[in-house]
Design a protein around this motif. Structure first.
Motif, short mmCIF file in Angstrom:
data_model
loop_
_atom_site.label_atom_id
_atom_site.label_comp_id
_atom_site.label_asym_id
_atom_site.label_seq_id
_atom_site.Cartn_x
_atom_site.Cartn_y
_atom_site.Cartn_z
N THR A 1 0.86 -1.19 0.00
CA THR A 1 0.00 0.00 0.00
C THR A 1 0.89 1.23 0.00
OG1 THR A 1 -0.09 0.21 2.41
CG2 THR A 1 -1.76 -1.19 1.38
N ARG A 2 0.30 2.35 -0.31
CA ARG A 2 1.08 3.59 -0.24
C ARG A 2 0.19 4.70 0.29
NH1 ARG A 2 -2.26 6.34 -3.02
NH2 ARG A 2 -2.40 6.25 -5.27
N PHE A 3 0.81 5.57 1.06
CA PHE A 3 0.16 6.79 1.52
C PHE A 3 0.85 7.90 0.74
CE2 PHE A 3 0.33 10.22 4.91
CZ PHE A 3 -0.93 10.69 4.64
N ALA A 4 0.05 8.74 0.08
CA ALA A 4 0.63 9.66 -0.90
C ALA A 4 0.27 11.12 -0.65
CB ALA A 4 0.19 9.24 -2.30
N PRO A 5 0.74 11.70 0.44
CA PRO A 5 0.39 13.09 0.70
C PRO A 5 1.20 14.06 -0.17
CG PRO A 5 1.92 12.33 2.36
CD PRO A 5 1.62 11.14 1.48
N SER A 6 0.60 15.20 -0.43
CA SER A 6 1.34 16.29 -1.08
C SER A 6 1.91 17.16 0.05
CB SER A 6 0.40 17.14 -1.93
OG SER A 6 -0.22 16.31 -2.89
N PRO A 7 3.21 17.48 -0.02
CA PRO A 7 3.80 18.24 1.08
C PRO A 7 3.51 19.73 0.96
CG PRO A 7 5.48 17.71 -0.53
CD PRO A 7 4.20 17.10 -1.04
N LEU B 1 5.53 5.23 1.81
CA LEU B 1 5.20 6.65 1.80
C LEU B 1 5.62 7.20 0.43
CD1 LEU B 1 4.42 9.38 3.12
CD2 LEU B 1 6.77 9.51 4.01
N ARG B 2 4.68 7.84 -0.24
CA ARG B 2 5.03 8.49 -1.50
C ARG B 2 4.78 9.98 -1.33
NH1 ARG B 2 1.28 7.07 -6.23
NH2 ARG B 2 0.32 9.08 -5.82
N ILE B 3 5.82 10.74 -1.51
CA ILE B 3 5.69 12.19 -1.38
C ILE B 3 5.29 12.74 -2.75
CG2 ILE B 3 6.91 14.33 -0.85
CD1 ILE B 3 6.61 12.61 1.63
N ASP B 4 4.07 13.24 -2.85
CA ASP B 4 3.55 13.75 -4.13
C ASP B 4 3.96 15.21 -4.31
OD1 ASP B 4 2.48 11.29 -4.60
OD2 ASP B 4 0.39 11.94 -4.75
N ASP B 5 5.20 15.39 -4.72
CA ASP B 5 5.73 16.76 -4.79
C ASP B 5 6.05 17.17 -6.22
OD1 ASP B 5 7.79 15.00 -5.12
OD2 ASP B 5 9.17 15.98 -3.75
N LEU C 1 0.34 17.05 -13.74
CA LEU C 1 -0.77 17.01 -12.81
C LEU C 1 -0.71 15.67 -12.08
CD1 LEU C 1 -2.19 18.96 -15.33
CD2 LEU C 1 -3.48 19.26 -13.23
N TYR C 2 -1.46 15.54 -11.06
CA TYR C 2 -1.39 14.36 -10.18
C TYR C 2 -1.65 13.02 -10.89
CZ TYR C 2 -4.15 11.00 -7.59
OH TYR C 2 -4.71 9.84 -7.15
N MET C 3 -2.58 13.04 -11.84
CA MET C 3 -3.22 11.80 -12.30
C MET C 3 -2.28 10.74 -12.89
SD MET C 3 -6.48 11.25 -12.14
CE MET C 3 -7.28 12.80 -12.42
N PRO D 1 1.32 10.59 -13.14
CA PRO D 1 2.44 10.14 -12.30
C PRO D 1 1.99 9.16 -11.21
CG PRO D 1 2.64 12.48 -12.70
CD PRO D 1 1.31 12.07 -13.27
N SER D 2 0.81 9.41 -10.65
CA SER D 2 0.32 8.51 -9.60
C SER D 2 0.12 7.10 -10.15
CB SER D 2 -0.99 9.06 -9.02
OG SER D 2 -1.48 8.18 -8.04
N ALA D 3 -0.48 7.00 -11.34
CA ALA D 3 -0.70 5.67 -11.92
C ALA D 3 0.65 5.02 -12.27
CB ALA D 3 -1.59 5.78 -13.15
N VAL E 1 -5.66 2.77 -1.28
CA VAL E 1 -6.63 3.07 -0.23
C VAL E 1 -6.65 4.59 -0.08
CG1 VAL E 1 -7.27 2.69 2.17
CG2 VAL E 1 -5.97 0.93 0.94
N ARG E 2 -7.77 5.20 -0.36
CA ARG E 2 -7.83 6.66 -0.28
C ARG E 2 -9.28 7.09 -0.09
NH1 ARG E 2 -5.69 7.49 -6.51
NH2 ARG E 2 -7.45 6.55 -7.58
N GLY E 3 -9.47 8.39 -0.02
CA GLY E 3 -10.80 8.92 0.26
C GLY E 3 -11.69 8.91 -0.97
N1 GLU Z 1 -1.47 13.28 -3.46
C1 GLU Z 1 -2.81 12.80 -3.65
C2 GLU Z 1 -3.69 13.39 -2.57
O1 GLU Z 1 -3.17 13.78 -1.54
C3 GLU Z 1 -2.79 11.29 -3.56
C4 GLU Z 1 -4.07 10.63 -3.87
C5 GLU Z 1 -3.89 9.14 -3.97
O2 GLU Z 1 -3.84 8.49 -2.91
O3 GLU Z 1 -3.76 8.64 -5.08
O4 GLU Z 1 -4.88 13.53 -2.75
#
Ligand code: GLU
Length: 447
Positions: free
Chosen positions: A8-14, A42-46, A187-189, A191-193, A205-207
């Protein structure tokens, strides 16, 4: 067949501190990985250099460490541009990504026209109909394109969401998503894939605010020839009053630390809200991980209530053994003192107050009519045997000599000995105060 290890990965934007909503997402990812013997990354979405700040990256790591959810690995999107570039080039060559030249104003106008006609504001793919010569002319004017991913309209996009069940989207009702800006930034879409493939992520796993992104990203996985991960979209969090509150956006680890909460309380609450399982004061994550199951998540928003968190924290603190808190107690405070005061604490930090009560000095306000009684108590405290249970020895003796009983017997003693009307069981506290201090406090209270 060999099954893939869960990742799994948690991918917050800093771009800010973690708040309770994304802490919950991190926890879900962490628990799911731990429960399946997998890895939590942990994936840093920067990719957004302008909005990303290094101190937020450090804060995210520190917050996860405090929460006891240290990742098994970390990647940063800003270090992976070469990979994105090569995947991008392949998708352009395959005709799945195309350049588009409309300005933001033009796109806005198109949207308004469609909405005015009561139609969904889907991008009309005008850029796909440009001839080679038209494109060259635009480029000659110095107009640089942004880039869109071309959705395949042939079949509905379907997946079985671990929380939401079967999902279906008609791609013809969706705009081809812009995946890269004219200045080359991402944009996010996409790179995330790309990362989810490259990192071997098996479960995203996300919102639920990402549900429609998932439809688009599923086509990206497909276009890149990859088996998509599973998806679980949890319902969002609301405040106690049932609304999306501003406060939730600012509640994070700093606040939890400041009010003296245990990381375990935060975890125990966030693990269960929004599920059909009750919130329970469990001092250890193992039983929560063992029962963690996306099928138990509800579709209604999860309610986060700070008061519930505070109560849960107290109930968890009441179970903590001395060894778990020893390094946070005042110097000199031992296991006996901890055990005596623990049932009265809302936070571990409050133990210091009771340590102050044990050590003294205490300041008691005594009613005039109790003074003679307390003088009698001081004499009794000097006379009784302190080796066994001095509180019972003292009160038994005073019951006989003073004729007092109940509150009139106990309360003046508690006030004189601790300076407070409420507190830990005196049977446990009095031996810790000890004979010398007890006799002195009772004597001082007698005036
Ligand atoms: N950086 C995205 C966000 O914080 C990640 C979303 C995802 O989990 O794919 O919304």
């Amino acid at each position: 067949m060999a099954t893939r290890m869960t990742v799994t990965r948690f991918a917050p934007s800093p771009t800010g501190r973690l708040h309770v909503g994304n802490i919950r997402t991190a926890l879900h990812n962490w628990m799911y990985a731990k429960g399946n013997g997998g890895r939590f990354l942990l994936r840093i979405d920067d990719t957004d250099a302008e909005r990303s700040e290094e101190h937020f990256v450090d804060a995210i790591r520190a917050d996860l460490a405090w929460l006891g959810m240290e990742p098994d690995g970390e990647v940063r999107q800003s270090a992976r541009f070469a990979l994105y570039e090569s995947r991008f080039a392949a998708l352009v060559a395959a005709g799945r990504i195309y350049p588009a030249y409309e300005t933001a104003q033009e796109l806005d106008l198109k949207r308004k026209v469609l909405l005015g006609r009561g139609l969904p504001p889907v991008y009309d793919r005008a850029a796909l109909r440009l001839s080679e010569a038209e494109r060259a002319a635009l480029e000659a004017q110095g107009i640089r394109p942004h880039w869109r991913f071309k959705l395949d309209h042939d079949a509905p996009i379907r997946w079985d969401d671990a929380v939401r069940g079967p999902q279906s989207f008609d791609p013809a009702t969706m705009s081809d998503p812009v995946i890269r800006r004219a200045d080359g930034s991402w944009l996010y879409m996409l790179p995330s894939a790309i990362d989810d493939i490259d990192m071997g992520v098996t479960q995203v796993v996300r919102g639920e605010d990402h549900v429609s992104n998932t439809a688009l990203q599923l086509q990206m996985f497909d276009a890149m020839g990859a088996t998509p991960p599973g998806f679980a979209h949890a319902a969002l969090l609301t405040g106690a009053e049932g609304k999306l509150s501003k406060r939730l956006g600012s509640l994070g680890v700093d606040h939890f630390r400041e009010v003296g909460l245990e990381a375990q309380s935060v975890r125990a609450l966030l693990a269960r809200i929004g599920t059909s399982d009750p919130v329970e004061p469990v001092a250890d994550m193992a039983p929560l991980i063992a029962t963690f199951d996306f099928a138990r998540f509800g579709r209604a928003p999860a309610r986060f209530d700070e008061a519930e968190l505070a109560q849960l924290n107290a109930r968890i603190v009441h179970q903590l053994p001395f060894e778990a808190v020893a390094d946070r107690l005042p110097a000199g405070m031992g296991a006996a003192e901890w055990d005596a005061v623990r049932p009265n604490l809302s936070t571990v930090g409050e133990a210091a107050d009771w340590w102050g009560v044990i050590e003294g000095p205490v300041d008691a306000e005594i009613a005039g009519e109790d003074r003679a009684y307390l003088a009698e108590a001081a004499a009794a405290a000097a006379a009784i045997d302190w080796t066994g249970d001095p509180w019972h020895a003292l009160t038994d003796r005073l019951k006989g000599t003073s004729g007092r009983k109940g509150k009139a017997l106990f309360l003046p003693l508690r006030l004189a000995l601790t300076g407070r009307a409420h507190g830990p069981d005196m049977g446990q506290l009095l031996p810790l105060i000890g004979q010398a201090r007890a006799v002195a406090r009772l004597g001082a209270a007698a005036g």
